[in-house]
Design an enzyme around this catalytic site. Structure first.
Site, PDB file in Angstrom:
ATOM      1  N   GLY A 128       0.927  -1.218  -0.383  1.00 21.83           N
ATOM      2  CA  GLY A 128       0.104  -0.067  -0.242  1.00 21.83           C
ATOM      3  C   GLY A 128       0.895   1.053  -0.066  1.00 21.83           C
ATOM      4  N   GLU A 129       1.955   1.172   0.726  1.00 18.24           N
ATOM      5  CA  GLU A 129       2.917   2.331   0.391  1.00 18.24           C
ATOM      6  C   GLU A 129       3.604   2.607  -0.365  1.00 18.24           C
ATOM      7  OE1 GLU A 129       5.422   2.656   4.007  1.00 18.24           O
ATOM      8  OE2 GLU A 129       3.963   1.311   5.150  1.00 18.24           O
ATOM      9  N   ALA A 130       3.666   4.071  -1.068  1.00 13.24           N
ATOM     10  CA  ALA A 130       3.792   4.021  -2.476  1.00 13.24           C
ATOM     11  C   ALA A 130       5.595   4.091  -2.739  1.00 13.24           C
ATOM     12  CB  ALA A 130       4.240   5.994  -2.454  1.00 13.24           C
TER      13      ALA A 130
END
Length: 151
Positions: free
Chosen positions: A50-52
Site C-alpha cells: 500500500g505504501e508508495a
C-alpha cells in the site's frame, strides 16, 4: 503465504528484502511478452503493497527485469517504469468503483507524452494498452488461499 504479506515483504527497504525482491522478480519470464501481459503475470504473483515507496521499489525492480529481457522496446528502464505505473493507475481509473474519473484513450495517450527519453511512444501502442485494460481489468489475487501452488 498471504500474497498481501509477500508484497509488503518485497517492498521493504531492508537490504535483505531487496535481495529477495531481485531474486523473486528474476523468477518471472517476461521475454517476448507485451508489457501488459508481463504486468498481469507479475501482479498476480503477489499483492502490491500500500505504501508508495514500497510500490516504487517493486515496480523499479520489475521495470529493470522487463527491459533486460526485452531490450529493444524502450529507450530506458524509466520509460518502462513510468508506463507500468500509468497502466496500473489506468486500471484503477477504469475499474475501481470508487474512482470518479473515467479516463479516455486520448487522455491516456496525452498523459504518456514524452516519457520515452523525451520522445512519444507510438499512439497505436498506447491505444492498444488502453483497450486491453478497459476490456480486461487486472485480476488482483484474493486472500482465499486457493492458489497457493502458484505462489
Amino acid at each position: 503465504i498471504s500474497k498481501k504479506q509477500i508484497g509488503k515483504y518485497l517492498g521493504s527497504h531492508h537490504e535483505f528484502n531487496q535481495t529477495v525482491l531481485s531474486h523473486f522478480v528474476q523468477c518471472h519470464q517476461f521475454s517476448q511478452l507485451l508489457l501488459v501481459q508481463a504486468l498481469r503475470q507479475f501482479l498476480w504473483s503477489f499483492r502490491l503493497p500500500g505504501e508508495a515507496m514500497q510500490i516504487d521499489r517493486v515496480m523499479d525492480c520489475f521495470a529493470a527485469h522487463y527491459c533486460a529481457q526485452n531490450p529493444d522496446i524502450f529507450e530506458e528502464t524509466d520509460t518502462c517504469f513510468i508506463l507500468s505505473f500509468s497502466i496500473i493507475m489506468l486500471n484503477t481509473a477504469l475499474h475501481n468503483p470508487n474512482s470518479k474519473m473515467k479516463i479516455t484513450s486520448e487522455q491516456f495517450i496525452k498523459q504518456n507524452k514524452g516519457i520515452n527519453s523525451g520522445k512519444d511512444l507510438a499512439s497505436d501502442m498506447l491505444d492498444a494498452i488502453f483497450r486491453n485494460i478497459k476490456e480486461e481489468p487486472f485480476k488482483i489475487p484474493d486472500e482465499n488461499y486457493d492458489d497457493l501452488m502458484y505462489t
